[in-house]
Design an enzyme around this catalytic site. Structure first.
Site, PDB file in Angstrom:
ATOM      1  N   LYS A  68       0.992  -1.110   0.110  1.00  0.00           N
ATOM      2  CA  LYS A  68      -0.139  -0.054  -0.092  1.00  0.00           C
ATOM      3  C   LYS A  68       0.808   1.198   0.045  1.00  0.00           C
ATOM      4  O   LYS A  68       2.112   1.074   0.155  1.00  0.00           O
ATOM      5  CB  LYS A  68      -0.913  -0.073   1.237  1.00  0.00           C
ATOM      6  CG  LYS A  68      -1.896  -1.060   1.069  1.00  0.00           C
ATOM      7  CD  LYS A  68      -3.133  -0.694   0.290  1.00  0.00           C
ATOM      8  CE  LYS A  68      -4.352  -1.730   0.517  1.00  0.00           C
ATOM      9  NZ  LYS A  68      -4.097  -2.980  -0.303  1.00  0.00           N
TER      10      LYS A  68
HETATM   11  C1  LIG Z   1     -10.242  -1.693  -1.280  1.00  0.00           C
HETATM   12  C2  LIG Z   1      -9.778  -2.372  -0.126  1.00  0.00           C
HETATM   13  N1  LIG Z   1     -10.491  -2.813   0.889  1.00  0.00           N
HETATM   14  C3  LIG Z   1      -9.852  -3.346   1.999  1.00  0.00           C
HETATM   15  C4  LIG Z   1      -8.604  -3.812   1.867  1.00  0.00           C
HETATM   16  C5  LIG Z   1      -8.299  -4.870   3.353  1.00  0.00           C
HETATM   17  O1  LIG Z   1      -7.276  -4.453   3.811  1.00  0.00           O
HETATM   18  P1  LIG Z   1      -6.150  -5.354   4.700  1.00  0.00           P
HETATM   19  O2  LIG Z   1      -5.696  -6.249   3.696  1.00  0.00           O
HETATM   20  O3  LIG Z   1      -5.534  -4.631   5.434  1.00  0.00           O
HETATM   21  O4  LIG Z   1      -7.228  -6.201   5.663  1.00  0.00           O
HETATM   22  C6  LIG Z   1      -7.861  -3.653   1.028  1.00  0.00           C
HETATM   23  C7  LIG Z   1      -6.461  -4.192   0.854  1.00  0.00           C
HETATM   24  O5  LIG Z   1      -5.886  -5.322   1.016  1.00  0.00           O
HETATM   25  C8  LIG Z   1      -8.260  -2.960  -0.220  1.00  0.00           C
HETATM   26  O6  LIG Z   1      -7.623  -2.701  -1.257  1.00  0.00           O
END
Ligand SMILES: Cc1ncc(COP(=O)(O)O)c(C=O)c1O
Length: 375
Positions: free
Chosen positions: A190
């Site tokens: 990210k």
């Molecule tokens: C649009 C979106 N929502 C939610 C997430 C979930 O985040 P995480 O992987 O930190 O749980 C991500 C990324 O992985 C994402 O790109």
């Protein structure tokens, strides 16, 4: 340059001595976590993140998904409540809704921005709609003013999925300070990372307090549980990395912009590609540089991606399948009253190219030259 020895990754974390030293300091301190979730590094990171986005509160949690889930619980989403989300997103957006007992109501996207719009949301609204969750896709903020107006008129809460949009701006405001709450992810790759981690930002004092309680088992004070909760705490080491990364974020964003502008200049002339757009009222955070192969079907697009990958350009497709067509969501029989033609078209035509800050100029040139050669 004709070839590259190693695959150029689509995204990769940029780590330096600041992050390493910050982690070592935490290890030496002996405070690795704190039972309320409010250890010294977490508190410092939260304060700085809130200031960066321009929100009153920031609450650090274990992941972006934890941020989304906590926020939906804090918003009072009950089993059966409908939450309007895009189907063109990472599945975690829908996963968080399902985890909270809500029903994902899938809405279509705008062809240029890949985000929900007021109109597509309106087509998915019912009397059962309790929340709207726009996703700022690829780092570009959705057109929020009309969405906020619609939500205010109907008394619906707006929770933004800003997992891909750290540093994105809309009318001069940073993502994180616009809707009722915004959720960020710090997964590696990210725009900034904490290893795993997430953040909720909000201007609402009560809402922030609910999220803080949900983060630690629903505790109002130590061991006094007054609502449903979870263990969604962020470890101190992660928060220390996050604080170091946040200091570098403006520089990372500049690099991403510079790289994206280079690709726009080089690839914008190719008639076969639709290049990403940045509306004048917004600042893209360039988490991904996503182009569309004009008029293509999935097979043709996939062939192009394979050709790029065989030449070590780490092109990737986000996302090949709309979420509503994934087996779990198909079986869930979510309310979906209208077709999602732009979602399905995007899934067939888009592919992303690397613009992350770790790219050397020679690699960036190679990416552009290789696309030109194989298209
Ligand atoms: C649009 C979106 N929502 C939610 C997430 C979930 O985040 P995480 O992987 O930190 O749980 C991500 C990324 O992985 C994402 O790109």
């Amino acid at each position: 340059m004709d070839s590259m020895r190693d695959m150029i990754p689509i995204n990769q974390p940029s780590m330096g001595k600041e992050e390493i030293e910050a982690v070592v300091e935490v290890l030496k301190s002996g405070i690795l976590s704190e039972k309320s979730g409010r250890g010294p590094r977490v508190l410092q990171f939260e304060k700085e993140f809130a200031k960066f986005v321009g929100a009153k509160h920031a609450i650090a949690v274990a992941s972006g998904t934890a941020a989304l889930h906590s926020t939906l619980l804090a918003a009072g989403i009950q089993p059966g409540d409908e939450v309007v989300i895009p189907s063109f997103t990472f599945s975690a957006t829908a996963g968080a809704v399902a985890l909270g007992g809500g029903r994902p109501a899938f809405a279509d996207i705008d062809a240029d921005t890949y985000c929900l719009t007021r109109e597509t949301i309106e087509a998915a609204l019912t009397r059962g709609t309790k929340a709207i969750m726009p996703v700022h896709m690829y780092g570009l903020c959705a057109d929020m003013n009309p969405i906020m107006e619609l939500a205010r008129n109907r008394g619906i809460v707006v929770i933004e999925d800003g997992a891909q949009a750290h540093g994105a701006e809309y009318n001069g405001r940073r993502v994180g300070s616009i809707g009722d709450a915004t959720c960020f992810s710090f997964y590696p790759g990210k725009n900034m990372t904490t290893g795993e981690g997430g953040m909720v930002t909000t201007n609402d004092d009560d809402f922030a307090e609910q999220v803080r309680m949900i983060r630690t088992h629903g505790e109002e004070r130590p061991y006094w549980v007054s609502r449903q909760g979870h263990n969604y705490r962020m470890p101190e080491m992660s928060a220390a990395i996050g604080a170091a990364q946040l200091k570098k974020l403006p520089g990372f964003l500049q690099e991403r912009r510079r790289n994206a502008e280079y690709l726009i200049e080089k690839l914008g002339v190719l008639g076969k590609l639709v290049i990403p757009k940045e509306p004048t009222d917004r600042k893209h955070a360039w988490y991904l540089f996503t182009a569309r192969l004009r008029g293509a079907n999935a097979g043709k697009r996939n062939k192009l991606v394979e050709k790029l990958r065989s030449r070590n350009v780490g092109a990737s497709v986000y996302y090949e399948s709309p979420v509503h067509m994934l087996p779990y969501y198909r079986d869930l029989q979510s309310p979906r009253r209208s077709a999602l033609p732009e979602t399905e078209r995007a899934c067939r035509q888009v592919f992303s190219l690397p613009v992350h800050p770790g790219l050397r100029q020679t690699e960036l040139q190679y990416v552009a030259d290789t696309v030109k050669r194989v298209i």
